[in-house]
Design a protein around this motif. Structure first.
Motif, PDB file in Angstrom:
ATOM      1  N   LEU A   9      33.514  -6.113   7.821  1.00  0.00           N
ATOM      2  CA  LEU A   9      32.463  -6.419   8.800  1.00  0.00           C
ATOM      3  C   LEU A   9      32.622  -5.547  10.048  1.00  0.00           C
ATOM      4  CD1 LEU A   9      32.314 -10.315   8.520  1.00  0.00           C
ATOM      5  CD2 LEU A   9      30.592  -8.672   7.727  1.00  0.00           C
ATOM      6  N   ILE A  10      33.867  -5.367  10.503  1.00  0.00           N
ATOM      7  CA  ILE A  10      34.122  -4.480  11.655  1.00  0.00           C
ATOM      8  C   ILE A  10      33.702  -3.061  11.306  1.00  0.00           C
ATOM      9  CG2 ILE A  10      35.925  -3.452  13.091  1.00  0.00           C
ATOM     10  CD1 ILE A  10      37.437  -6.122  12.877  1.00  0.00           C
ATOM     11  N   ARG A  11      34.031  -2.617  10.105  1.00  0.00           N
ATOM     12  CA  ARG A  11      33.635  -1.272   9.672  1.00  0.00           C
ATOM     13  C   ARG A  11      32.116  -1.115   9.720  1.00  0.00           C
ATOM     14  NH1 ARG A  11      34.910   1.710   3.884  1.00  0.00           N
ATOM     15  NH2 ARG A  11      33.869   3.642   4.402  1.00  0.00           N
ATOM     16  N   GLY A  12      31.386  -2.111   9.222  1.00  0.00           N
ATOM     17  CA  GLY A  12      29.925  -2.053   9.229  1.00  0.00           C
ATOM     18  C   GLY A  12      29.361  -1.961  10.638  1.00  0.00           C
ATOM     19  N   GLU A  13      29.947  -2.726  11.565  1.00  0.00           N
ATOM     20  CA  GLU A  13      29.472  -2.684  12.955  1.00  0.00           C
ATOM     21  C   GLU A  13      29.760  -1.330  13.596  1.00  0.00           C
ATOM     22  OE1 GLU A  13      30.374  -6.155  15.387  1.00  0.00           O
ATOM     23  OE2 GLU A  13      30.799  -7.249  13.533  1.00  0.00           O
ATOM     24  N   VAL A  14      30.948  -0.782  13.335  1.00  0.00           N
ATOM     25  CA  VAL A  14      31.281   0.549  13.870  1.00  0.00           C
ATOM     26  C   VAL A  14      30.318   1.586  13.304  1.00  0.00           C
ATOM     27  CG1 VAL A  14      33.019   2.381  13.917  1.00  0.00           C
ATOM     28  CG2 VAL A  14      33.717   0.010  14.273  1.00  0.00           C
ATOM     29  N   GLU A  15      30.038   1.500  12.004  1.00  0.00           N
ATOM     30  CA  GLU A  15      29.153   2.469  11.346  1.00  0.00           C
ATOM     31  C   GLU A  15      27.730   2.419  11.903  1.00  0.00           C
ATOM     32  OE1 GLU A  15      29.555   4.904   8.923  1.00  0.00           O
ATOM     33  OE2 GLU A  15      31.704   4.645   9.226  1.00  0.00           O
ATOM     34  N   GLN A  16      27.287   1.259  12.361  1.00  0.00           N
ATOM     35  CA  GLN A  16      25.945   1.167  12.965  1.00  0.00           C
ATOM     36  C   GLN A  16      25.874   1.991  14.242  1.00  0.00           C
ATOM     37  OE1 GLN A  16      25.118  -2.992  13.511  1.00  0.00           O
ATOM     38  NE2 GLN A  16      24.500  -3.285  11.381  1.00  0.00           N
ATOM     39  N   GLU A  17      26.937   1.951  15.033  1.00  0.00           N
ATOM     40  CA  GLU A  17      26.970   2.693  16.298  1.00  0.00           C
ATOM     41  C   GLU A  17      27.396   4.152  16.121  1.00  0.00           C
ATOM     42  OE1 GLU A  17      26.139   1.659  19.468  1.00  0.00           O
ATOM     43  OE2 GLU A  17      25.373  -0.146  18.476  1.00  0.00           O
ATOM     44  N   HIS A  18      28.315   4.382  15.188  1.00  0.00           N
ATOM     45  CA  HIS A  18      28.887   5.719  14.988  1.00  0.00           C
ATOM     46  C   HIS A  18      28.906   6.034  13.497  1.00  0.00           C
ATOM     47  CE1 HIS A  18      30.109   5.564  19.171  1.00  0.00           C
ATOM     48  NE2 HIS A  18      30.649   4.373  18.928  1.00  0.00           N
ATOM     49  N   PRO A  19      27.768   6.465  12.941  1.00  0.00           N
ATOM     50  CA  PRO A  19      27.708   6.738  11.495  1.00  0.00           C
ATOM     51  C   PRO A  19      28.734   7.793  11.064  1.00  0.00           C
ATOM     52  CG  PRO A  19      25.516   6.784  12.490  1.00  0.00           C
ATOM     53  CD  PRO A  19      26.494   6.694  13.616  1.00  0.00           C
ATOM     54  N   GLY A  20      29.403   7.506   9.970  1.00  0.00           N
ATOM     55  CA  GLY A  20      30.383   8.438   9.419  1.00  0.00           C
ATOM     56  C   GLY A  20      31.737   8.412  10.106  1.00  0.00           C
ATOM     57  N   ALA A  21      31.919   7.530  11.091  1.00  0.00           N
ATOM     58  CA  ALA A  21      33.179   7.513  11.840  1.00  0.00           C
ATOM     59  C   ALA A  21      34.318   6.916  11.035  1.00  0.00           C
ATOM     60  CB  ALA A  21      33.008   6.754  13.147  1.00  0.00           C
ATOM     61  N   VAL A  22      34.044   5.864  10.267  1.00  0.00           N
ATOM     62  CA  VAL A  22      35.099   5.213   9.485  1.00  0.00           C
ATOM     63  C   VAL A  22      35.074   5.795   8.081  1.00  0.00           C
ATOM     64  CG1 VAL A  22      36.022   3.040   8.631  1.00  0.00           C
ATOM     65  CG2 VAL A  22      34.896   3.111  10.861  1.00  0.00           C
ATOM     66  N   LEU A  23      36.158   6.459   7.707  1.00  0.00           N
ATOM     67  CA  LEU A  23      36.246   7.094   6.397  1.00  0.00           C
ATOM     68  C   LEU A  23      36.584   6.076   5.310  1.00  0.00           C
ATOM     69  CD1 LEU A  23      38.190  10.309   7.459  1.00  0.00           C
ATOM     70  CD2 LEU A  23      35.719  10.015   7.196  1.00  0.00           C
ATOM     71  N   GLU A  24      37.446   5.121   5.642  1.00  0.00           N
ATOM     72  CA  GLU A  24      37.807   4.066   4.692  1.00  0.00           C
ATOM     73  C   GLU A  24      38.534   2.965   5.444  1.00  0.00           C
ATOM     74  OE1 GLU A  24      41.240   4.938   1.961  1.00  0.00           O
ATOM     75  OE2 GLU A  24      40.923   6.972   2.711  1.00  0.00           O
ATOM     76  N   THR A  25      38.814   1.865   4.727  1.00  0.00           N
ATOM     77  CA  THR A  25      39.590   0.767   5.292  1.00  0.00           C
ATOM     78  C   THR A  25      40.817   0.537   4.421  1.00  0.00           C
ATOM     79  OG1 THR A  25      38.353  -0.886   4.046  1.00  0.00           O
ATOM     80  CG2 THR A  25      37.567  -0.374   6.268  1.00  0.00           C
TER      81      THR A  25
END
Length: 199
Positions: A9-25
């Motif tokens: 869920l945190i990854r999804g929220e980060v991706e909404q603001e910064h697309p492509g920022a999280v490579l994996e969890t």
């Protein structure tokens, strides 16, 4: 510590603001981690610190690791803490080794270092191309000495750091003593006992 679904869920929220920022969890041994594109580390850390509902406002630890022979070779780990919820979150940025031919590889994906400015060449006893990432001292003042320690032992340069110099090793020391390819050994120590017996 967020559980595995909470981490996604945190990854999804980060991706909404910064697309492509999280490579994996990663959720290993009860430790939640976001693996982040090094080029976007500062926006992600700022978002985790400032966004309502997260407020990971304290950087409890910043440390580096050398995963040789893996590619990418280096990692910078940011241990964030939400003191109100007593909740930890690790953010990890993987860095290639610019001195090797495969230094710009992140698990088969082009590393952001290859898209940004070339690594700084440091002169003197620390000469050579070194891995780089942006300094987070402006976001977390506690990072100042910890970034210097990562530079001192692993040779990772933190762009924008106010004093990127060695902190524990002598200024004229050559090499990065916690890298996995650093030679093990050293100079033999001569004790008075040895001198008397063996001349």
């Amino acid at each position: 510590m967020p559980d595995a679904p909470g981490l996604e869920l945190i990854r999804g929220e980060v991706e909404q603001e910064h697309p492509g920022a999280v490579l994996e969890t990663s959720f290993d041994r009860g430790s939640a981690a976001l693996i982040v594109d090094p080029a976007q580390i500062l926006p992600v850390l700022a978002w985790l610190r400032d966004s309502a509902g997260h407020e990971y406002a304290f950087l409890s630890s910043l440390h580096a690791a050398d995963y040789l022979p893996s590619t990418p070779r280096f990692a910078v780990h940011y241990e964030l803490l939400n003191r109100n919820r007593v909740e930890r979150l690790r953010v990890k940025a993987m860095l290639g080794d610019p001195s090797s031919a495969g230094g710009a590889d992140v698990g088969g994906v082009e590393d952001s270092l290859a898209r940004s400015a070339p690594p700084t060449s440091v002169t003197g006893p620390v000469a050579g191309a070194l891995p780089e990432i942006d300094s987070c001292c402006e976001l977390f003042p506690t990072a100042e000495f910890q970034e210097r320690e990562a530079f001192d032992f692993f040779g990772i340069v933190f762009r924008g750091h106010p004093d990127m110099t060695r902190i524990l090793m002598p200024e004229d020391y050559v090499g990065w003593p916690q890298r996995r390819d650093f030679p093990v050994g050293g100079e033999p120590v001569t004790f008075t006992y040895n001198e008397k017996l063996y001349g």
